[in-house]
Scaffold this motif. Sequence first.
Motif, PDB file in Angstrom:
ATOM      1  N   VAL A  25       0.832  -1.207   0.000  1.00 51.85           N
ATOM      2  CA  VAL A  25       0.000   0.000   0.000  1.00 51.85           C
ATOM      3  C   VAL A  25       0.869   1.261   0.000  1.00 51.85           C
ATOM      4  N   GLY A  26       2.079   1.125  -0.510  1.00 49.00           N
ATOM      5  CA  GLY A  26       3.034   2.228  -0.460  1.00 49.00           C
ATOM      6  C   GLY A  26       2.623   3.455  -1.237  1.00 49.00           C
ATOM      7  N   GLU A  27       1.717   3.309  -2.199  1.00 45.95           N
ATOM      8  CA  GLU A  27       1.302   4.450  -3.019  1.00 45.95           C
ATOM      9  C   GLU A  27       0.120   5.205  -2.424  1.00 45.95           C
ATOM     10  N   GLN A  28      -0.444   4.713  -1.334  1.00 44.70           N
ATOM     11  CA  GLN A  28      -1.576   5.393  -0.714  1.00 44.70           C
ATOM     12  C   GLN A  28      -1.113   6.610   0.099  1.00 44.70           C
ATOM     13  N   PRO A  33      -4.915   9.588   9.612  1.00 43.66           N
ATOM     14  CA  PRO A  33      -4.780   8.912  10.907  1.00 43.66           C
ATOM     15  C   PRO A  33      -4.797   7.394  10.769  1.00 43.66           C
ATOM     16  N   ALA A  34      -4.009   6.746  11.613  1.00 41.43           N
ATOM     17  CA  ALA A  34      -3.926   5.276  11.630  1.00 41.43           C
ATOM     18  C   ALA A  34      -4.971   4.728  12.588  1.00 41.43           C
ATOM     19  N   HIS A 144       0.490  -2.059  15.969  1.00 44.22           N
ATOM     20  CA  HIS A 144       0.422  -0.834  15.170  1.00 44.22           C
ATOM     21  C   HIS A 144       0.179  -1.129  13.683  1.00 44.22           C
ATOM     22  N   LEU A 145       0.605  -2.288  13.202  1.00 46.96           N
ATOM     23  CA  LEU A 145       0.211  -2.660  11.839  1.00 46.96           C
ATOM     24  C   LEU A 145      -1.305  -2.850  11.760  1.00 46.96           C
ATOM     25  N   HIS A 146      -1.905  -3.360  12.822  1.00 51.73           N
ATOM     26  CA  HIS A 146      -3.359  -3.459  12.883  1.00 51.73           C
ATOM     27  C   HIS A 146      -3.993  -2.069  12.774  1.00 51.73           C
ATOM     28  N   THR A 151      -6.837   1.658   8.380  1.00 52.21           N
ATOM     29  CA  THR A 151      -6.991   2.835   7.521  1.00 52.21           C
ATOM     30  C   THR A 151      -6.644   2.531   6.068  1.00 52.21           C
ATOM     31  N   LEU A 152      -5.500   1.874   5.858  1.00 49.73           N
ATOM     32  CA  LEU A 152      -5.022   1.663   4.494  1.00 49.73           C
ATOM     33  C   LEU A 152      -5.602   0.401   3.861  1.00 49.73           C
TER      34      LEU A 152
END
Length: 206
Positions: A25-28, A33-34, A144-146, A151-152
């Motif tokens: 998802v690097g292009e998002q 906010p996460a 934190h990945l959760h 969001t992403l």
Amino acid sequence: MADSLVDSGDVHSVVEQAVAALRSVGEQDWQVPAGGLDWSCWETVEHVADDLFAYAGQLAADRPPTDEYVPWGYRRSRPGAPALTVHVDPEHGTAGLLRALEAAGGLLAAVVRVSPADRRGYHPFGVSDASGFAAMGIVEVVAHLHDVAGTLKFPWSPDPDVCARVLGRLFPDAPAGHEPWPTLLWATGRAELPGHPRQEKWRWYA
């Protein structure tokens, strides 16, 4: 038992999985906010890299401090942002941020791997050994990945065996009889479990 420990290989594999998921998802837009946090997705991942770096530093000396953190200099990029030592140059984009995350994970894995069994370092939730710092680093990554995944919108489900060993190492009072990943989300105040409402306050035992 030795096979119940959280070790350097676990740190490496979890960070590797996290980097791969985030790269998808690097292009998002990572400035949003996460999950339910006040931090952006960028700031949240930067915070994870900072934690992995800091945990490595707590164990890296021959005689680590057991009464305070190593005195790295911390600063915030804006009011309300996480206080960090590791700040990634935004000109390098998400690829640079992921490179920093991967490097910080490698530092923690390496320090955990070479630390003597009797080495201890400071954490406010308890002076801890290398396995404890490995487990704490993994909690920072998976929880934190959760947040970021909420969001992403990418799939995120860490290895249940690693989650089970992290629970055993840091959350001895977590309720039994549930799958490890949902239980770890409950233990970190991010989800409910059947019969157990979401926690407003939580901690681990390093």
